[in-house]
Scaffold this motif. Structure first.
Motif, short mmCIF file in Angstrom:
data_model
loop_
_atom_site.label_atom_id
_atom_site.label_comp_id
_atom_site.label_asym_id
_atom_site.label_seq_id
_atom_site.Cartn_x
_atom_site.Cartn_y
_atom_site.Cartn_z
N VAL A 566 0.69 -1.20 0.12
CA VAL A 566 0.24 0.05 0.10
C VAL A 566 0.82 1.05 0.02
O VAL A 566 0.75 1.54 -0.81
CB VAL A 566 -0.89 -0.35 1.06
CG1 VAL A 566 -1.67 1.35 1.37
CG2 VAL A 566 -1.78 -1.02 1.28
N LEU A 567 1.93 1.21 0.66
CA LEU A 567 2.64 2.40 0.68
C LEU A 567 3.51 2.93 -0.27
O LEU A 567 3.75 3.92 -0.71
CB LEU A 567 3.83 2.30 1.85
CG LEU A 567 3.27 2.20 3.36
CD1 LEU A 567 4.63 1.97 4.27
CD2 LEU A 567 2.98 3.90 3.77
N MET A 568 4.00 1.23 -1.45
CA MET A 568 4.79 1.14 -2.30
C MET A 568 3.73 2.09 -3.20
O MET A 568 4.06 3.00 -4.42
CB MET A 568 5.15 0.60 -2.50
CG MET A 568 6.30 -0.11 -1.99
SD MET A 568 6.45 -2.17 -2.45
CE MET A 568 8.21 -2.18 -1.69
N GLU A 569 2.21 2.00 -3.36
CA GLU A 569 1.46 2.28 -4.67
C GLU A 569 1.00 3.71 -4.30
O GLU A 569 1.06 4.67 -5.17
CB GLU A 569 0.31 1.31 -4.37
CG GLU A 569 0.34 0.06 -4.95
CD GLU A 569 1.19 -0.08 -5.99
OE1 GLU A 569 0.36 1.01 -7.07
OE2 GLU A 569 1.42 -0.55 -6.77
N ALA A 570 1.04 4.12 -2.66
CA ALA A 570 0.45 5.29 -2.32
C ALA A 570 2.26 6.31 -2.60
O ALA A 570 1.73 7.52 -3.44
CB ALA A 570 0.91 5.15 -0.60
N CYS A 571 3.23 5.96 -2.67
CA CYS A 571 4.19 6.87 -3.21
C CYS A 571 4.53 7.17 -4.90
O CYS A 571 4.57 8.24 -5.15
CB CYS A 571 5.97 6.17 -2.69
SG CYS A 571 5.69 5.94 -1.48
N LYS A 572 3.28 6.56 -5.06
CA LYS A 572 3.40 6.87 -6.47
C LYS A 572 2.35 6.95 -7.30
O LYS A 572 2.17 7.27 -8.37
CB LYS A 572 3.69 5.04 -8.01
CG LYS A 572 5.06 4.78 -7.54
CD LYS A 572 5.48 3.27 -8.22
CE LYS A 572 4.58 2.06 -7.79
NZ LYS A 572 5.16 0.54 -8.65
N SER A 573 1.35 6.97 -6.48
CA SER A 573 -0.04 8.21 -6.34
C SER A 573 0.13 9.00 -7.84
O SER A 573 0.98 10.28 -7.41
CB SER A 573 -0.87 8.17 -5.08
OG SER A 573 -1.77 9.26 -5.44
N PHE A 595 12.20 -0.14 0.36
CA PHE A 595 11.70 1.18 -0.93
C PHE A 595 12.42 2.26 -1.54
O PHE A 595 11.60 2.42 -1.99
CB PHE A 595 10.95 2.16 0.54
CG PHE A 595 9.61 1.04 1.45
CD1 PHE A 595 8.61 1.20 0.77
CD2 PHE A 595 9.71 1.44 2.55
CE1 PHE A 595 7.46 0.69 1.77
CE2 PHE A 595 8.95 0.56 3.50
CZ PHE A 595 7.49 0.10 2.61
N VAL A 596 13.03 1.62 -1.46
CA VAL A 596 14.40 1.90 -2.18
C VAL A 596 14.43 2.20 -3.80
O VAL A 596 14.20 3.42 -4.25
CB VAL A 596 16.13 1.67 -2.25
CG1 VAL A 596 16.93 2.70 -2.77
CG2 VAL A 596 16.59 1.67 -0.23
N ASP A 597 13.71 1.17 -4.31
CA ASP A 597 13.68 1.43 -5.64
C ASP A 597 12.39 1.71 -6.32
O ASP A 597 12.39 2.20 -7.41
CB ASP A 597 13.29 -0.53 -6.13
CG ASP A 597 14.60 -1.26 -6.18
OD1 ASP A 597 15.59 -0.57 -6.21
OD2 ASP A 597 14.47 -2.23 -6.40
N GLU A 601 11.99 4.73 -8.58
CA GLU A 601 10.86 5.30 -10.19
C GLU A 601 10.18 6.22 -9.96
O GLU A 601 10.30 7.08 -11.25
CB GLU A 601 10.02 4.22 -9.39
CG GLU A 601 9.40 3.83 -10.68
CD GLU A 601 8.53 2.62 -10.60
OE1 GLU A 601 6.92 2.76 -11.51
OE2 GLU A 601 9.19 1.88 -9.42
N VAL A 602 9.93 6.28 -8.21
CA VAL A 602 9.00 7.94 -8.05
C VAL A 602 9.39 8.79 -8.82
O VAL A 602 8.94 10.00 -9.47
CB VAL A 602 8.35 8.41 -6.79
CG1 VAL A 602 7.56 9.05 -6.09
CG2 VAL A 602 8.14 7.02 -6.25
#
Length: 634
Positions: A566-573, A595-597, A601-602
């Protein structure tokens, strides 16, 4: 008979001259500087400072010891200055946001124009509102680097603003030392320079040669500012306007060094403030004449009504600040309420009360330290030095606290503790002061219906259809009392508080649920453990800010895999407010490696704004995956 006629004519001409003088409107010169606290100026008692021009203004004018910015970073502060409206009413408290204000809220110089004034701004705006260009055009006759009183009609009264940026944080800490040497140090004569050993080091910073090198930049940047102001006043004199011009001098908020700017404490709010009256207009001063020191409380909400009134205009009903001088002067007040919110990529929320002596601050997100990750500050050499000293255990407990979670409440006695070293919030001897200021804060926030208790995500959505200023007034849409009761728990710790917050996770109001989970982020895991199931269920909350916060808690404490995704997807929101919120949670999470990658990406995504990109760099910089220097600022 002829003698009597001559006497009559002389008396008549004298009365006519007095009448004309009374009717003539004063010119007003407004000198603003950046990022400066009073304790670094000679007129405020610092014998090591070199500020002769400002000191002379104070010697011949009125110096205020209790003047406060309504914010702790430039654009929110300037939003209140230009509109006269508090940021927590207008929704303008988050730095460099872009939210609309109602069309009837004007830049106050607009009203001065209606009274015949020629109004100019040289040159900073940074007003923190939507449609800023149109707003500026309506407010000013001219706003540019060439603007000044010299373009007015002959004899026309003027209001001229000049902003000097030589004391800005960029000069005192952010730009590389080589830049400072060329643009500050080398611009000063030998007798205008302050050596690295020639001042007393504030106790909130480590006493070392390295820190002295960095902190000397403050003194020299202010010295250069003083020199620039002297040059402007020389022009005023050469144009023979000094005897008809009231001069205001003040800073836009507190000191730009660590612990000051962006932080909701006295060091971030209190500003130097001087008003100089020429002989012609000394009758307008309610404080007296030359060399007066006033402890009257004033803040930037007071400036717009004061200037409109001084120009002869009628103060609009939406302006709630005081009129400080002239015939329509308002009664003094016994306390002020101040505020601090997001600065660049560093989220925060603080509300404060001061009576001049005591400063009470309520930290609603205390898991975020004073030294929070703000890329613009993080890259500064002085901050890097402080972080290095912290990691090497060279700091005392007070100095270490800059990098550690804050308490929910601060209470400082500024009279006896200028540098705010001793938090009195838990001292029984000051419980009466604490209770009084808590009550004053409650009363003001409920009256104002502080719109910034909404997450910035929500303010962004509201702003697509209406202004936050108007939205906050509707109790059906914004049941402020319910939201505030949930927010008031945030930052407080204990099993009983935790239980109340968990119960609020089921509330029908999405913003109440948001504050419940945000409050749980500040609870120790020993209180959270029994409610693990409820918190993990909240990851599925339909309200994105609440979901992200729940995921942050679940991952931080229990390494929950669903929370991680969920946090990974939120970073890319696609919503950049959600993206920024998620990255900020990760920066204060110990296990960053998964979460580094995602953060790389973000950072490379083309639609990310400065705040999100800066947050990504701070995250990577905290792991030493990118250099923390000016070249890698964003």
């Amino acid at each position: 008979m002829k003698k009597m006629t001559r006497i009559f004519l002389a008396v008549f001409m004298l009365m006519l001259a007095i009448s004309t003088m009374a009717e003539k409107k004063p010119n007003i010169l407004w000198i603003t500087i950046e990022d400066s606290s009073p304790q670094f100026f000679g007129c405020y008692g610092n014998k090591q400072a070199h500020t002769p021009v400002i000191d002379k203004l104070a010697e011949e004018g009125v110096r205020f010891t209790n003047a406060f910015s309504t914010g702790t970073v430039c654009s929110p502060s300037r939003s209140t200055i230009i509109t006269g409206v508090r940021t927590y009413k207008a929704g303008t408290g988050n730095h460099r946001s872009n939210y609309p204000v109602p069309d009837y809220i004007k830049g106050f110089p607009y009203y001065m124009q209606q009274q015949g004034y020629y109004v100019t701004n040289n040159a900073k705006t940074d007003y923190n509102i939507a449609k800023e260009k149109a707003f500026i055009k309506e407010a000013w006759n001219e706003s540019s680097g060439q603007a000044g009183w010299w373009n007015r009609k002959p004899g026309q009264a003027f209001f001229a603003v000049f902003n000097f940026n030589d004391s800005h944080q960029s000069r005192t800490m952010t730009m590389p030392y080589e830049w400072y040497t060329k643009n500050v140090w080398e611009q000063l004569e030998v007798d205008e320079r302050i050596a690295e050993t020639a001042f007393e080091m504030p106790p909130i910073y480590r006493e070392s040669s390295e820190m002295r090198k960095h902190f000397a930049r403050v003194y020299n940047s202010i010295s250069l500012t003083d020199k620039r102001i002297g040059q402007l006043l020389d022009r005023l004199d050469s144009d023979h306007l000094r005897d008809s011009t009231i001069i205001f001098f003040f800073a836009d908020h507190g000191e730009g060094e660590p612990r000051g700017k962006t932080n909701g404490i006295d060091y971030g709010y209190r500003v130097p403030f001087v008003v100089w009256f020429p002989e012609m207009y000394k009758h307008l001063s309610p404080w007296g004449e030359a060399g007066v020191v006033s402890d009257e409380l004033l803040n930037f909400e007071d400036l717009a009504p004061t200037l409109i009134s001084l120009s002869g205009g009628v103060v609009p009903d939406y302006l709630e600040g005081r009129i400080l001088l002239g015939e329509k002067r308002s009664a003094p007040v016994d306390h002020l309420v101040l505020s601090a919110d997001r600065s660049d990529n560093g989220i925060d929320m603080v509300r404060s009360v001061t009576d001049g002596r005591f400063m009470y601050s309520r930290n609603y997100l205390p898991f975020i330290p004073q030294g929070r990750y703000i890329r613009y500050m993080y890259i500064a050499e002085i901050v890097q030095q402080m972080r290095s000293d912290y990691e090497n255990q060279l700091l005392d407990s007070l100095q270490q606290s800059y990098f550690e979670p804050r308490p929910a409440e601060y209470l400082f006695d500024i009279k006896n503790d200028l540098w705010e070293t001793n938090n009195l919030a838990n001292n029984p001897a000051y419980s009466e002061v604490l209770q009084r200021m808590r009550k004053q804060l409650d009363e003001e926030l409920k009256k104002a219906r502080d719109v910034l208790f909404l997450p910035e995500y929500e303010i962004g959505l509201i702003s697509e259809k209406q202004t936050p200023y108007e939205f906050r007034k509707n109790d059906e849409s914004y049941p402020f009392d319910k939201v505030y009761q949930a927010a008031k728990l945030s930052g407080k710790q204990g099993a009983d508080i935790t239980k109340k917050q968990v119960e609020l996770l089921k509330n029908k109001n999405k913003v109440v649920r948001y504050w419940a989970i945000m409050g749980l982020r500040s609870q120790p895991v020993k209180f959270l453990q029994v409610y693990k199931k409820q918190i993990e269920q909240s990851i599925g909350d339909e309200y994105p800010p609440a979901s992200v916060a729940a995921a942050a808690i679940a991952f931080r404490n229990w390494q929950n895999k669903n929370a991680e995704q969920v946090l990974m997807e939120a970073c890319k929101s696609e919503n950049l407010d959600i993206s920024l919120l998620a990255i900020n949670f990760l920066m204060y999470t110990e296990n960053k490696q998964p979460f580094v990658d995602t953060i790389w990406e973000v950072y490379k995504m083309p639609d990310r704004d400065y705040n999100v990109k800066a947050a990504c760099m701070d995250f990577l910089g905290s792991l030493n995956l990118v250099p923390n220097n000016y070249e890698n600022r964003d």
